[in-house]
Write an enzyme that holds these catalytic residues in place. Structure first.
Site, PDB file in Angstrom:
ATOM      1  N   TRP A 147     -12.052 -68.413   2.195  1.00  0.00           N
ATOM      2  CA  TRP A 147     -11.911 -69.806   2.628  1.00  0.00           C
ATOM      3  C   TRP A 147     -11.998 -70.770   1.456  1.00  0.00           C
ATOM      4  O   TRP A 147     -12.790 -70.583   0.544  1.00  0.00           O
ATOM      5  CB  TRP A 147     -13.019 -70.135   3.621  1.00  0.00           C
ATOM      6  CG  TRP A 147     -13.237 -71.597   3.896  1.00  0.00           C
ATOM      7  CD1 TRP A 147     -14.020 -72.470   3.175  1.00  0.00           C
ATOM      8  CD2 TRP A 147     -12.677 -72.383   4.952  1.00  0.00           C
ATOM      9  NE1 TRP A 147     -13.977 -73.731   3.725  1.00  0.00           N
ATOM     10  CE2 TRP A 147     -13.160 -73.703   4.819  1.00  0.00           C
ATOM     11  CE3 TRP A 147     -11.807 -72.084   6.009  1.00  0.00           C
ATOM     12  CZ2 TRP A 147     -12.814 -74.722   5.702  1.00  0.00           C
ATOM     13  CZ3 TRP A 147     -11.457 -73.112   6.891  1.00  0.00           C
ATOM     14  CH2 TRP A 147     -11.959 -74.407   6.737  1.00  0.00           C
ATOM     15  N   ASP A 174     -12.481 -78.568   0.348  1.00  0.00           N
ATOM     16  CA  ASP A 174     -12.370 -79.731  -0.528  1.00  0.00           C
ATOM     17  C   ASP A 174     -12.059 -79.398  -1.988  1.00  0.00           C
ATOM     18  O   ASP A 174     -12.790 -78.630  -2.625  1.00  0.00           O
ATOM     19  CB  ASP A 174     -13.675 -80.523  -0.523  1.00  0.00           C
ATOM     20  CG  ASP A 174     -13.973 -81.161   0.817  1.00  0.00           C
ATOM     21  OD1 ASP A 174     -13.197 -80.951   1.760  1.00  0.00           O
ATOM     22  OD2 ASP A 174     -15.000 -81.868   0.915  1.00  0.00           O
ATOM     23  N   THR A 232     -19.356 -80.992  -1.722  1.00  0.00           N
ATOM     24  CA  THR A 232     -18.475 -81.732  -2.622  1.00  0.00           C
ATOM     25  C   THR A 232     -19.256 -82.663  -3.541  1.00  0.00           C
ATOM     26  O   THR A 232     -20.296 -83.201  -3.182  1.00  0.00           O
ATOM     27  CB  THR A 232     -17.440 -82.516  -1.799  1.00  0.00           C
ATOM     28  OG1 THR A 232     -16.418 -81.617  -1.371  1.00  0.00           O
ATOM     29  CG2 THR A 232     -16.779 -83.620  -2.598  1.00  0.00           C
ATOM     30  N   ASP A 258     -20.728 -86.567  -1.168  1.00  0.00           N
ATOM     31  CA  ASP A 258     -19.452 -86.588  -1.894  1.00  0.00           C
ATOM     32  C   ASP A 258     -19.446 -87.571  -3.066  1.00  0.00           C
ATOM     33  O   ASP A 258     -18.558 -88.416  -3.182  1.00  0.00           O
ATOM     34  CB  ASP A 258     -18.295 -86.929  -0.942  1.00  0.00           C
ATOM     35  CG  ASP A 258     -18.217 -86.013   0.260  1.00  0.00           C
ATOM     36  OD1 ASP A 258     -18.827 -84.940   0.214  1.00  0.00           O
ATOM     37  OD2 ASP A 258     -17.538 -86.371   1.245  1.00  0.00           O
TER      38      ASP A 258
END
Length: 516
Positions: free
Chosen positions: A55, A58, A117, A182
């Site tokens: 998998w 981001d 992220t 993020d």
């Protein structure tokens, strides 16, 4: 007589030998056909970046270091049975061909959860104290104590091959909010400091630091009609009229207002502490269903880094992220092609325009140039393919609808439609008539406003085994969508409804695979 008898016996012998060879070859041919029919369809995109296995989601903003672009992305080695992401690493010299470097920041090596992220920078002046040109990453992790989103620093002194956990973590504790993730870090040349933008629910927070460790809040930006924002972005560009503009971007959810669920952006000014937008309404970098977690980055080889940037995104959608036949090939995770961004001024408004990077052209193995076509109804082209770039100039006088059907089956029942609906005033990509990931059939036609009074448009269409990306006109409007046609569906048909459409300068460049 002896020669005649010998000839007869030779004829009999050769006939018998031929029968034996036929009997031997027939089962082999039948076996080959059965083996071929049992082979798995190849759903790995030919010229898009894909995770080697399992998998990915981001992208992290690529950096240019030591002669190569270094790209990190969220990767889950335990998919689909286990959760948790980590940072996997790939490098490239041309942004087309990539070499896998394995996992750089592994998950669950400290009590503070997996790796989410963030962003990585080259600390050229050793502001953080880990050494000149150390790579410093600031990432979101759920805290060990209460699983709140906090920011943690990791650093690398071996060119990104591995990262060490900073002992003073977290560098940004959670301030008491559910959404705090993020972080995107850039260097502010004007004030000689680090600046960070953070996704905080429906707000984008701004922070500053001198050393990448101690961060201070400076302001907040509250987007309108963008829903929850993720993966924020901040950068300066020089527009076509020579004006320098700051651009603030984020992955956003405009669906409740009939907008995309991709990359929203605002142009404006930034004084080192606060961003002020030219207009409150967001513009959108992509109108498709599958361009999320987008990042932009500098063209580090350019003598004018403000003139253009690069961009890429994860080609998927959280509404159907696991609905993919690519798992038959052992993976789920494809990126968009990398595109070139420029900032264009028109009538006082500044907008980003996109085109695929020119480096893709090196993959061209053959080119078909088709004579101009006037179509009233439909016309199927003699060429076929599943990995190519198609360009055409479409024009009309009066009509309802015109476009190109791609990845079409022989019976023409399965296809993807790309075109201009002149009667409704919009450009569109419709994937309803092919295999596609949205089983609810809610997200089958993506569309964007188009000025049909122009009565012409240039279409640049990138087709790969599981993707379609359409650049309309100058690239202010782009559609990026996942599609999963049957491997044998390779037809191309031009069509029009309610009048005659003229297709000129039709060129199809067939692309080679980037995989060995």
């Amino acid at each position: 007589m002896n020669y005649i008898k010998a000839g007869k016996w030779l004829t009999v012998f050769l006939t018998f030998l031929g029968i034996l060879l036929f009997i031997d070859l027939f089962p082999k041919e039948e076996h080959d056909q059965k083996t071929k029919s049992k082979q798995k369809p190849d759903y790995r995109a030919a010229y898009h970046f894909t995770t080697p296995d399992k998998w990915k989601n981001d992208p992290q903003k690529p950096i240019y270091f030591d002669g190569k672009y270094h790209y990190f992305y969220l990767y889950n080695r335990d998919y689909p049975k286990g959760n948790g992401t980590e940072w996997r690493h790939a490098v490239s010299e041309d942004l087309v061909h990539w070499t896998d470097e394995g996992v750089a920041i592994p998950k669950y090596t400290n009590p503070d959860g997996d790796i989410w992220t963030g962003s990585v920078v080259v600390d050229k002046e050793n502001t953080a104290g880990f050494g000149k040109n150390a790579l410093v990453a600031i990432v979101t992790q759920p805290s060990a104590k209460d699983k709140k989103q906090e920011q943690y620093l990791w650093y690398s002194t071996d060119k990104g091959k591995s990262f060490k956990f900073y002992s003073g973590n977290p560098v940004m504790p959670n301030p008491g909010t559910d959404d705090f993730r993020d972080p995107k870090v850039i260097w502010d040349d004007q004030d000689n400091k680090w600046v960070m933008v953070m996704a905080e629910g429906s707000k984008i927070g701004f922070y500053e630091s001198d050393n990448l460790k101690d961060w201070h809040y400076t302001s907040g930006f509250f987007p309108e009609q963008a829903g929850m924002v993720e993966c924020p972005d901040l950068y300066m560009m020089r527009a076509s009229d020579g004006t320098n503009k700051w651009v603030l971007g984020a992955s956003a959810n405009g669906k409740p207002w009939g907008k995309p669920n991709t990359y929203a952006y605002w142009t404006g000014s930034f004084d080192g502490k606060e961003f002020k937008a030219d207009q409150t309404e967001a513009q959108w970098l992509d109108y498709g269903f599958d361009w999320y977690g987008g990042v932009t980055f500098e063209d580090s080889k350019s003598t004018d880094p403000l003139e253009k940037r690069y961009a890429l995104a994860w080609m998927n959608n959280w509404d159907y992220a696991n609905n993919t036949p690519t798992m038959k090939n052992g993976f789920n995770g494809t990126d968009s092609v990398i595109r070139e961004l420029r900032l264009k001024e028109q009538d006082g408004t500044y907008s980003l325009v996109s085109q695929p990077i020119e480096a893709l052209e090196q993959l061209t193995v053959s080119t078909d140039e088709i004579e101009d076509q006037d179509v009233n109804g439909s016309k199927t082209l003699s060429i076929t393919g599943d990995t190519y770039q198609l360009d055409t100039d479409l024009s009309w006088s009066e009509l309802k609808n015109a476009g190109v059907r791609l990845r079409e089956s022989e019976d023409q029942k399965r296809h993807i439609d790309v075109g201009i609906f002149a009667e409704g005033g919009y450009a569109y990509v419709n994937r309803a008539a092919t295999n596609q990931p949205d089983k609810s059939n809610t997200y089958v036609e993506s569309k964007a406003p188009y000025d049909v009074n122009k009565r012409k448009v240039h279409l640049k269409i990138l087709v790969d085994k599981t993707t379609i990306e359409v650049f309309v006109g100058d690239g202010k409007t782009v559609f990026s969508n996942e599609v999963f046609p049957k491997p044998e569906d390779k037809g191309i048909t031009l069509y029009s409804d309610g009048g005659t459409a003229s297709f000129k300068n039709i060129t199809v460049k067939h692309f080679d695979s980037i995989h060995e």
